[in-house]
Each structure stands twice: as C-alpha cells, then as structure tokens.
Design a protein around this motif. Sequence first.
Motif, PDB file in Angstrom:
ATOM      1  N   HIS A   8       0.894  -1.161   0.000  1.00  0.00           N
ATOM      2  CA  HIS A   8       0.000   0.000   0.000  1.00  0.00           C
ATOM      3  C   HIS A   8       0.928   1.206   0.000  1.00  0.00           C
ATOM      4  N   ILE A   9       1.045   1.837  -1.123  1.00  0.00           N
ATOM      5  CA  ILE A   9       2.013   2.920  -1.329  1.00  0.00           C
ATOM      6  C   ILE A   9       1.285   4.255  -1.387  1.00  0.00           C
ATOM      7  N   LEU A  37       0.666  -8.794 -10.368  1.00  0.00           N
ATOM      8  CA  LEU A  37      -0.753  -9.115 -10.530  1.00  0.00           C
ATOM      9  C   LEU A  37      -1.583  -7.843 -10.530  1.00  0.00           C
ATOM     10  N   VAL A  38      -1.135  -6.851  -9.769  1.00  0.00           N
ATOM     11  CA  VAL A  38      -1.764  -5.527  -9.739  1.00  0.00           C
ATOM     12  C   VAL A  38      -0.633  -4.503  -9.684  1.00  0.00           C
ATOM     13  N   HIS A  39      -0.670  -3.531 -10.594  1.00  0.00           N
ATOM     14  CA  HIS A  39       0.348  -2.476 -10.590  1.00  0.00           C
ATOM     15  C   HIS A  39      -0.164  -1.316 -11.425  1.00  0.00           C
ATOM     16  N   GLY A  40      -0.214  -0.153 -10.839  1.00  0.00           N
ATOM     17  CA  GLY A  40      -0.594   1.041 -11.575  1.00  0.00           C
ATOM     18  C   GLY A  40      -2.081   1.152 -11.890  1.00  0.00           C
ATOM     19  N   GLN A  41      -2.895   0.385 -11.200  1.00  0.00           N
ATOM     20  CA  GLN A  41      -4.338   0.433 -11.449  1.00  0.00           C
ATOM     21  C   GLN A  41      -5.024   1.398 -10.485  1.00  0.00           C
ATOM     22  N   GLU A  42      -6.095   1.984 -10.928  1.00  0.00           N
ATOM     23  CA  GLU A  42      -6.903   2.876 -10.096  1.00  0.00           C
ATOM     24  C   GLU A  42      -7.573   2.050  -8.998  1.00  0.00           C
ATOM     25  N   VAL A  43      -7.572   2.573  -7.783  1.00  0.00           N
ATOM     26  CA  VAL A  43      -8.205   1.912  -6.649  1.00  0.00           C
ATOM     27  C   VAL A  43      -9.637   2.423  -6.509  1.00  0.00           C
ATOM     28  N   GLU A  44     -10.593   1.514  -6.410  1.00  0.00           N
ATOM     29  CA  GLU A  44     -11.983   1.868  -6.146  1.00  0.00           C
ATOM     30  C   GLU A  44     -12.272   1.527  -4.683  1.00  0.00           C
ATOM     31  N   GLY A  48     -14.255   2.406   3.989  1.00  0.00           N
ATOM     32  CA  GLY A  48     -13.086   3.012   4.618  1.00  0.00           C
ATOM     33  C   GLY A  48     -12.391   3.999   3.699  1.00  0.00           C
ATOM     34  N   SER A  49     -11.096   4.140   3.925  1.00  0.00           N
ATOM     35  CA  SER A  49     -10.313   5.042   3.082  1.00  0.00           C
ATOM     36  C   SER A  49      -9.065   4.306   2.614  1.00  0.00           C
ATOM     37  N   TRP A  50      -8.555   4.712   1.488  1.00  0.00           N
ATOM     38  CA  TRP A  50      -7.368   4.084   0.922  1.00  0.00           C
ATOM     39  C   TRP A  50      -6.582   5.136   0.151  1.00  0.00           C
ATOM     40  N   PRO A  51      -5.860   5.972   0.866  1.00  0.00           N
ATOM     41  CA  PRO A  51      -5.035   6.941   0.142  1.00  0.00           C
ATOM     42  C   PRO A  51      -3.867   6.224  -0.524  1.00  0.00           C
ATOM     43  N   ALA A  86       5.866   6.872   1.415  1.00  0.00           N
ATOM     44  CA  ALA A  86       5.428   6.106   2.581  1.00  0.00           C
ATOM     45  C   ALA A  86       4.667   4.884   2.086  1.00  0.00           C
ATOM     46  N   GLY A  87       4.734   3.824   2.844  1.00  0.00           N
ATOM     47  CA  GLY A  87       3.989   2.644   2.435  1.00  0.00           C
ATOM     48  C   GLY A  87       4.106   1.512   3.428  1.00  0.00           C
TER      49      GLY A  87
END
Length: 114
Positions: A8-9, A37-44, A48-51, A86-87
């Motif tokens: 989580h970056i 498997l996941v890289h550079g994709q938009e988070v939906e 909660g929150s996921w900055p 941060a991550g």
Amino acid sequence: MTAYAIAHIRPETMNEDVLRYIEEIQATFGPFGGRFLVHGQEVEVLEGSWPGTVVVVGFPAVERARAWYASPAYQALVPLRADHMAGDIILVGGVPADYDATETAATLRAAAGL
C-alpha cells in the motif's frame, strides 16, 4: 502454495529515484518466479479510506517471496522507494483451490464455544 507481496504505497512526489525503482523492480522477480498481478491500477474504495495505490506481486510460495524481498537485487532498490514514498508492505500466503470458508468459520465457532 501461492504467496503475495502486497504494498500500500502513498506516493508524495515523482522523482528520478522513484522512476528508477519502477523501471528496475520487475527484473528482480525473475529468479523467484514473481510477477505483477496488480500495478498502476486505479483503486476503487468501497469501504473506509485508501489513500494511495496498491501493488500485488504473486510468487509460487511464501519462501520464494521472502527470498525475493531479502535478495541483494531488490534490497539495492528499496531506498529508491522508501526514501520518497510512505507505504506498508506485507507477505501473505494464499489458500488452496479447494478452500472452504465455512470450515474456517466452524473451527473458529468451536474454539470460541459458540
């Protein structure tokens, strides 16, 4: 059993170090059987929150994922990311193809006396 490195970056600024990290990380996976498997994709965000962003890398086994993370090739890249973003990074094993959550619930129920 398949294992996953999950990050989580929370990028702050793009710079030459971060770009170099992105350019070079994939080459570190090869000896350990890893792949994005996941890289550079938009988070939906559904709850909660996921900055930030998420990265998921699959490996054939937890031991292979640990070996990749500890490898000199990857450790040489870590400061390029860690000094600028941060991550949180975790390793987690997957479940077998025949996994049944109801069996897990039954075990938890019995342990809790419910």
